[in-house]
Structures are given as structure tokens and as C-alpha cells.
Scaffold this motif. Structure first.
Motif: not given
Length: 274
Positions: A214-221
Motif C-alpha cells: 500500500a505504501l508503494e502504490i500510494g507513492m506510485m500514484l
């Protein structure tokens, strides 16, 4: 940003999403397992815990009588719990269980109000452990043990009541205590022991996996939008800096003809009549 637009954006970056999944999976595995070269072993410690209970009774037991006071026995149980945490009893327990006494951590009851502090906690730094506690409002001492194997944990739990019984009988013999006044040590059932695994489990690994993903996807978006907003702010500031300042040019502000009263302005603050 809607849910559908977020899914489309992630689909367009499916390679990064796949890499993020691999990274999150690696974090979850490293949290549960330890990698040593080419071998993988589970983190945490596996040790055995044992227990037994000692009833402090007397030759003329008040336990069977509903109207007899057991307050004296409760007080004696507190004394014996502290006695068992002492060196002589622990040494006897270690000898009976076949364990080196120098490898045993000992914890006794917490000191009473106004009492000098003694052994209250045992840090789990040695392979073996013994803990003695009073059962509230009962003449019972609870013994808990810790050892690398179930057999050793059970042996320590079984040796504790016998060691206490031996010390009490020795004192009674030396003082020639009458039989009717002697304290009796009774074991409440056989000692219990089982193996416990303290390593983090699948739930911990799953929680770490989803948190990292979730942290990685949040940073990706979020990072691309933050960069775009930053650049847009810089562009607007540059355009404002390049625009001429109308207030300093001295130009006359022309206002369209007012058809209702036939007036219009040809200079600021002066009205020309038709």
C-alpha cells in the motif's frame, strides 16, 4: 482521482506494480525468516515451558473444614515462595533436574510494601528459567519453568516441590518440630510442559506485505501528481512575473458607453455628458 482512473494508471505501470509486489513479498519473508547464505531459517525462538503448583498445608489440614482459617497458611506460602527463589533451593532443583545452576534465571515474588526488594524479574538471557509466584488468597505457590526441551522443563517443574519439601523437612528435623505442628508440602497434580514457538507467524507476514505494498502504490500514484502540481505552480509564478504591471503604465481605462443615461468615461474619474 476516481477508483477507475487509479486502476487504469496502475495498469499502465504494471511493471512497476509487479516490482512493488516482489519488494513487499521480500519484506514479509525477511520479517519471518532469516537468510544465512543459501539457507533459510525461521526467526524467533522455540523453547519449552513447564509449570507445577505447590499447596502449603499442615498436618491438621484446615483445607477440609469450611470454618477453619487458612490465613496462616497463605502467609507461609508467601514465605516459601521467597525461600524457593533463594540459592539453596534453586541449587537443589538444578541438581535433581540435572541442570547447571549457573544457567538458570530465577524470578521470585514481588516485594511487599515496605519490604526490601529481592529477585522479582528474570531476564530471558540464560537457557533455563525458574519463576515462583503466590496465588492470591490461596496457600499455593505456582512454579513456572523454561528450558530448551520439554523434558527439561518438566524435570525442573517436578523438582521444585521436592526441593522445597526437603528443605522444610530438614529445618523441622533440626528444630524437632512436633508432628502436629509441621507444615506439609503437597503437589497439585503432575507437572505440565509444552513446546512454544515465539516466532512471528503468517498474520505478521501478511500485515507487513499489505502495508509495504500500500505504501508503494500510494507513492506510485502520489509522487507524479506532486511533481505536476509543483511544476504548475512554478509556471504560474513565471507567467505572473513576466506579465506587465497595468497600474504603472498610465493608460486610460475605457469603459463602454452607458446607454441608459448617455454617459461614458473617457478618463478615470471624469464623466463626459452627451
Amino acid at each position: 482521482m476516481t477508483f477507475i482512473s487509479a486502476l487504469k494508471e496502475l495498469w499502465n505501470r504494471k511493471v512497476l506494480v509487479a516490482i512493488s509486489v516482489v519488494i513487499a513479498l521480500a519484506f514479509s519473508i525477511l520479517a519471518v525468516y532469516q537468510v544465512n547464505g543459501t539457507s533459510i531459517s525461521k526467526r524467533g525462538t522455540t523453547e519449552a515451558h513447564g509449570s507445577s503448583e505447590v499447596l502449603i498445608d499442615s498436618a491438621r489440614s484446615p483445607i477440609a473444614g469450611s470454618k477453619r482459617d487458612i490465613g496462616g497458611l497463605i502467609s507461609r506460602a508467601g514465605v516459601f515462595a521467597r525461600l524457593m527463589a533463594g540459592g539453596d533451593v534453586v541449587a537443589q532443583i538444578a541438581e535433581d533436574a540435572g541442570v547447571d545452576p549457573e544457567q538458570i534465571e530465577v524470578a521470585g515474588p514481588s516485594p511487599l510494601p515496605g519490604e526490601a526488594p529481592g529477585i522479582t524479574e528474570a531476564a530471558a538471557t540464560l537457557p533455563y528459567g525458574l519463576s515462583f509466584t503466590e496465588v492470591p488468597e490461596l496457600p499455593i505457590v505456582s512454579v513456572t519453568t523454561r528450558a530448551p526441551t520439554v523434558k527439561e522443563a518438566a524435570a525442573l517443574a517436578a523438582a521444585a516441590p521436592e526441593a522445597l519439601r526437603g528443605v522444610i523437612r530438614s529445618v523441622q528435623k533440626q528444630q524437632a518440630t512436633p508432628a502436629r505442628e509441621r507444615v506439609e508440602v503437597r503437589v497439585l497434580g503432575p507437572p505440565q510442559a509444552k513446546l512454544e514457538d515465539e516466532a512471528p507467524g503468517a498474520k505478521v507476514a501478511a500485515a507487513i506485505f499489505f502495508f509495504v505494498l500500500a505504501l508503494e502504490i500510494g507513492m506510485m500514484l502520489g509522487i507524479p501528481r506532486l511533481i505536476a502540481a509543483w511544476r504548475r505552480e512554478d509556471t504560474e509564478e513565471a507567467e505572473l512575473a513576466a506579465a506587465p504591471d497595468v497600474s504603472e503604465t498610465g493608460a486610460t481605462l475605457l469603459i463602454p458607453h452607458d446607454g441608459r443615461n448617455g454617459n461614458h468615461l473617457d478618463r478615470p474619474g471624469r464623466v463626459r455628458q452627451h
